[in-house]
Design a protein around this motif. Structure first.
Motif, PDB file in Angstrom:
ATOM      1  N   ARG A 194      75.916-119.694 -97.775  1.00  0.00           N
ATOM      2  CA  ARG A 194      75.469-120.396 -98.975  1.00  0.00           C
ATOM      3  C   ARG A 194      74.253-119.698 -99.591  1.00  0.00           C
ATOM      4  N   LYS A 197      75.338-116.763-101.654  1.00  0.00           N
ATOM      5  CA  LYS A 197      75.908-117.149-102.951  1.00  0.00           C
ATOM      6  C   LYS A 197      74.814-117.567-103.926  1.00  0.00           C
ATOM      7  N   GLU A 200      73.239-114.483-105.300  1.00  0.00           N
ATOM      8  CA  GLU A 200      74.073-113.870-106.349  1.00  0.00           C
ATOM      9  C   GLU A 200      73.827-114.521-107.702  1.00  0.00           C
ATOM     10  N   LYS A 226      83.496-127.298-110.811  1.00  0.00           N
ATOM     11  CA  LYS A 226      83.302-125.854-110.913  1.00  0.00           C
ATOM     12  C   LYS A 226      83.287-125.393-112.370  1.00  0.00           C
ATOM     13  N   ASP A 293      78.477-127.151-103.707  1.00  0.00           N
ATOM     14  CA  ASP A 293      79.440-126.067-103.519  1.00  0.00           C
ATOM     15  C   ASP A 293      80.152-125.707-104.828  1.00  0.00           C
ATOM     16  N   LEU A 296      77.862-123.147-106.334  1.00  0.00           N
ATOM     17  CA  LEU A 296      77.929-121.890-105.589  1.00  0.00           C
ATOM     18  C   LEU A 296      79.265-121.177-105.786  1.00  0.00           C
ATOM     19  N   ASN A 297      80.301-121.942-106.093  1.00  0.00           N
ATOM     20  CA  ASN A 297      81.645-121.375-106.289  1.00  0.00           C
ATOM     21  C   ASN A 297      82.139-121.670-107.705  1.00  0.00           C
TER      22      ASN A 297
END
Length: 348
Positions: A194, A197, A200, A226, A293, A296-297
């Motif tokens: 995590r 990410k 990034e 997302k 999440d 992060l995604n």
């Protein structure tokens, strides 16, 4: 009676008495005496519990059959001088020695604490201490102490340290220990994967969670997470204010607001993302794991606008251009006006 007969009688009586005493001693120590033929019960021993008050509790609440034998053995084992507060599971048919060993060693049964959907740090105390010996004031004092000594969290960001989940802790856990436990859970949650990410995204974990709180507030549909995350990341990267309506509700501290109006956009607050570019100074709620999440995604796309669909399903239209967004907004406004007229007619 000659001396020989007297000795025989004396030995016989002594043997009988010794056997009787041994039998009683064995029963006192090893025979079932707690919840005999009953069901498992939780015994709560409070901070100021005395041996006398514990005796009364065991008798009045039908934990023990023979209180005298328990009390006698407890005093022999010095348990009456070392009462340990806590939450203890008493099993059916436990013996005196089993219960005394359980209580004397402080071998507690953990309490489960679950929390989510908390918006403000003031909402933490009632939720986390609900089933604990600790008072809300004790927790609040520990929370403020932790914030003051932390280089990582402040008044605005401390809510992000509490990852919504179910945790097992002891009933008599202290405020400082609970804060340490929650900090440890935060560190464990932010695994290397995590953290990589987040790096990034050029964001810290707290910044990720701040954005996740907005994503969570924007839609009741988890499947959109997302996409919404990607939209706000696009805005951040382009230097466009987020203009997230849920941040205005948080800035107003009025969580009964159902529809954000232009007047709310004028609120003077660092959480007003219409007036201030970039992320607000902290989360506007306790973001669930799926929202974190989702950031992060995030979904990669070119959307920078979103608008609720006119079917009031909770889903949204997403748009790349202002013209497309205005068309979507007009569809929503037309249908909203129709529904409002229907409601007024029904109320006449």
């Amino acid at each position: 009676m000659n001396n020989k007969k007297f000795v025989v009688v004396f030995m016989l009586v002594g043997t009988i008495l010794l056997s009787s005493f041994s039998f009683y001693a064995y029963q006192m120590v090893f025979s079932p005496n707690f919840l005999v033929e009953g069901e498992k019960k939780i015994l709560l021993i409070e901070q100021d519990e005395t041996f006398k008050s514990l005796q009364n509790k065991l008798y009045d609440q039908n934990y023990v059959n023979d209180l005298v034998s328990f009390s006698f053995l407890a005093k022999i084992m010095d348990y009456d001088k070392s009462i340990k507060p806590g939450r203890y599971a008493i099993q059916p048919n436990m013996s005196n020695i089993e219960v005394i060993r359980l209580l004397r060693t402080g071998t507690q049964t953990p309490v489960r604490i679950t929390f989510n959907n908390i918006r403000l740090k003031e909402g933490l105390a009632p939720k986390l201490t609900e089933n604990l010996l600790m008072t809300e004031k004790e927790f609040t004092n520990a929370l403020e102490k932790f914030i003051q000594s932390s280089d990582e969290f402040n008044e605005h960001t401390i809510i992000s340290m509490f990852i919504p989940n179910t945790y097992e802790v002891y009933y008599n856990i202290s405020g400082d220990d609970l804060m340490s436990r929650m900090h440890r859970e935060f560190k464990n949650f932010w695994s290397n994967a995590r953290l990589a990410k987040a790096k990034e995204l050029d964001m810290t974990p707290i910044e990720v969670m701040t954005l996740a709180s907005i994503v969570h507030a924007e839609s009741v549909k988890q499947s959109e997470g997302k996409t919404i995350a990607g939209l706000y990341l696009n805005r951040l990267n382009k230097g466009i204010p987020l203009q997230a309506d849920p941040t205005l509700v948080f800035a107003a501290k009025d969580f009964t607001i159902k529809r954000v109006l232009n007047i709310h956009k004028e609120i003077d607050s660092p959480f007003n993302t219409y007036k201030n570019a970039g992320l607000p100074p902290g989360p506007i709620n306790m973001p669930p794991i799926h929202a974190i999440d989702a950031v992060l995604n995030y979904e990669k796309h070119n959307y920078i606008y979103m608008c609720a669909k006119e079917d009031f399903s909770g889903y949204h239209y997403f748009a790349e251009t202002l013209r497309e967004h205005i068309n979507n907004a007009n569809k929503y406004q037309r249908q909203l006006s129709i529904e409002q007229r229907k409601a007024r007619m029904n109320n006449k």
